[in-house]
Enzyme design. Structure first.
Site, mmCIF file in Angstrom:
data_model
loop_
_atom_site.group_PDB
_atom_site.id
_atom_site.type_symbol
_atom_site.label_atom_id
_atom_site.label_comp_id
_atom_site.label_asym_id
_atom_site.label_seq_id
_atom_site.Cartn_x
_atom_site.Cartn_y
_atom_site.Cartn_z
ATOM 1 N NE ARG A 12 -1.981 2.045 -4.739
ATOM 2 C CZ ARG A 12 -0.893 1.272 -4.877
ATOM 3 N NH1 ARG A 12 0.073 1.610 -5.688
ATOM 4 N NH2 ARG A 12 -0.784 0.156 -4.174
ATOM 5 C CD GLU A 41 -1.054 -1.871 1.323
ATOM 6 O OE1 GLU A 41 -0.419 -2.276 2.314
ATOM 7 O OE2 GLU A 41 -0.714 -2.125 0.170
ATOM 8 C CG ASN A 87 0.349 1.803 -0.749
ATOM 9 O OD1 ASN A 87 1.073 0.851 -0.497
ATOM 10 N ND2 ASN A 87 -0.918 1.658 -1.120
ATOM 11 C CB SER A 128 4.064 1.742 -8.129
ATOM 12 O OG SER A 128 3.358 0.634 -7.600
ATOM 13 C CE LYS A 142 0.618 -3.336 5.080
ATOM 14 N NZ LYS A 142 1.908 -2.902 4.529
ATOM 15 C CE LYS A 187 -3.279 -6.288 4.913
ATOM 16 N NZ LYS A 187 -3.665 -4.986 4.345
ATOM 17 C CD GLU A 203 4.345 -0.578 2.419
ATOM 18 O OE1 GLU A 203 3.560 -0.809 1.484
ATOM 19 O OE2 GLU A 203 3.957 -0.182 3.546
ATOM 20 N N GLY A 204 5.374 -3.921 -0.953
ATOM 21 C CA GLY A 204 5.791 -4.584 -2.172
ATOM 22 C C GLY A 204 5.038 -5.852 -2.518
ATOM 23 N NE ARG A 253 -3.021 -3.914 -6.350
ATOM 24 C CZ ARG A 253 -2.302 -3.280 -5.434
ATOM 25 N NH1 ARG A 253 -1.035 -3.027 -5.648
ATOM 26 N NH2 ARG A 253 -2.845 -2.890 -4.301
#
Length: 480
Positions: free
Chosen positions: A129, A146, A148, A153, A310, A368, A372-373, A455
């Site tokens: 993603r 970024e 992923n 998800s 990253k 950064k 993740e998360g 999002r």
């Protein structure tokens, strides 16, 4: 967060209170009854669900930039595939990071051990993603936030956001607006990738295994994938196992097949394993190594996981580096255009210059880490104090990124236990484009764009993770 520019909203606001209260309740019920839901973190029960936070009507997004991101995704997929299979690049790029970031170092140790002993499976499955914000300082052109490569998800729940918001628009007697909402088949696109990988493995008795956390709050998003596979292909069994369970129940067969009990695993889909808390002991690292050595097709493989760090993202933005992975000058130009400023903080002349730049003008940047998360970045005026607490050595685990200034949209953010009626709020939206790629170092078997997610968060909020409780699910209303 400083923002400029406002996008014209999908419907005229505000909606009258009596009508708003009614439609919000209908929308909440629609979300719960169709599975656009999550387990509560604050009042957890495995037997109850809350609707996932959502935006009542779709948020505006520039059509040409949405289409740019869609068109670019197969190139992004191929780029990341080539990066993941470049041992020298990963080793050189992460050399300093793995010395100071223990988690990335542990991942890299698994990678080196598997390289030394030989990969059991040459084919990899990437469910990726790529996330973007529109940048108002450049005519709302998208900038990549970024990429992923692990546990990408919300393909499941996001597939239901367009139907939810379409229902709301019809209830508001504005059904004509639905034509500006792009179709979203993210769930099918991602699951079809897993099914294709299962077919490539070529054992009709083998299973697909999801690696999960001990407690799964985002259960619907995961289960949608499982249920889609089972409905489309009833002959494919799906297991759900934690890393601890894989350690306790797993072993390799004579031909490096991964056996969980008596089940042979064809495809491993990681929805956990991307943060330190998922590895409470050495057993979980042993389980990861066991899986990486096996014949099962991994999503992601350990090298794909490392490619999503990253530090690798920052290295790819260095002028000339893309030429190593892409041959077409037009593709290189297109990918370069989505990059924002990304800067190394390593202990060298370049990193020290970045450090001074961040101290001088912190409001221009985001700091950064390799995490993740959601919820891990440091913004603006908080950057200098954070940097000053780090040694020159420790800075290598971080990168500095130009702050992107997305346009504002206005709307209603609907959250469990939120105010009724909800207020009109200023929001910004982050677009995620899913991609699927399967192949080995020499050949790509399939490569396609696989749907999207939007999002949305309050314009005053820095972070926006839905699973982390900071954002809301949405879908784009395309404007010209």
């Amino acid at each position: 967060m400083s923002t400029v520019g406002t996008l014209k909203e999908c419907v005229q606001l505000p909606i009258k209170d009596n009508e708003l209260v009614d439609i919000v309740q209908k929308a909440k019920d629609w979300a719960i009854m169709h599975g656009a839901a999550m387990r509560s973190k604050s009042n957890f029960s495995p037997d109850t669900l809350n609707f996932a936070p959502f935006v009542l009507v779709p948020s505006s997004f520039p059509r040409k930039e949405f289409e740019r991101a869609i068109h670019l995704q197969p190139t992004i997929n191929r780029l990341m595939h080539n990066v993941a299979h470049d041992e020298e690049f990963l080793t050189t790029t992460l050399a300093d990071t793995i010395k100071v970031d223990e988690f990335t170092g542990n991942l890299f140790n698994v990678y080196k051990k598997v390289l030394a002993n030989g990969f059991g499976q040459a084919i990899t499955l990437g469910l990726l993603r790529s996330d973007y914000l529109a940048h108002t300082f450049d005519d709302n052109t998208i900038r990549q936030v970024e990429i992923n490569t692990v546990a990408s998800s919300f393909g499941g729940i996001s597939t239901y956001m367009m139907p939810l918001q379409s229902y709301v628009l019809r209830e508001l007697n504005q059904a004509e607006k639905i034509a500006r909402m792009p179709k979203n088949d993210a769930l099918a696109g991602l699951c079809d990738g897993m099914i294709k990988a299962w077919e490539i493995y070529a054992n009709p008795k083998a299973v697909i295994m999801f690696i999960i956390e001990d407690v799964s709050y985002n259960i619907c998003d995961q289960r949608f994938h499982e249920f889609y596979i089972r409905e489309k292909c009833p002959h494919i069994k799906v297991l759900r196992k934690t890393l601890t369970q894989v350690h306790d129940e797993g072993k390799l067969g004579l031909n490096k097949e991964l056996l969980i009990g008596k089940e042979e695993v064809a495809v491993i889909y990681f929805r956990a394993g991307y943060e330190p808390g998922h590895y409470p002991s050495h057993n979980e690292w042993d389980a990861r190594y066991l899986m990486e050595c096996s014949r099962a097709i991994k999503c992601p493989s350990i090298h794909y996981h490392l490619a999503g760090t990253k530090k690798v993202q920052q290295a790819l933005a260095v002028p000339g580096v893309l030429d190593r992975f892409l041959n077409d000058p037009e593709e290189i130009k297109a990918v370069t255009k989505i990059f924002t400023g990304l800067y190394s903080l390593e202990d060298n002349e370049t990193g020290n210059a970045t450090y001074e730049m961040a101290l001088k003008s912190p409001e221009k940047f985001v700091l950064k880490p390799q995490r993740e998360g959601g919820g891990n970045n440091i913004y603006g005026i908080d950057i200098p104090s954070a940097l000053k607490k780090m040694s020159r050595f420790e800075r290598s685990a971080w990168i500095l990124m130009d702050l992107i200034h997305p346009p504002i949209s206005r709307g209603y953010m609907i959250r469990p236990s939120g105010p009724v009626p909800p207020p009109v709020v200023d929001m910004v939206s982050e677009l995620g484009i899913f991609g699927v790629i399967i192949g080995d170092v020499d050949n790509i078997i399939c490569n396609y764009e696989a749907g999207h997610m939007l999002r949305t968060k309050l314009s005053t909020a820095n972070e926006g993770g839905v699973a982390a409780g900071l954002g809301a699910l949405d879908s784009p209303y395309l404007i010209d």
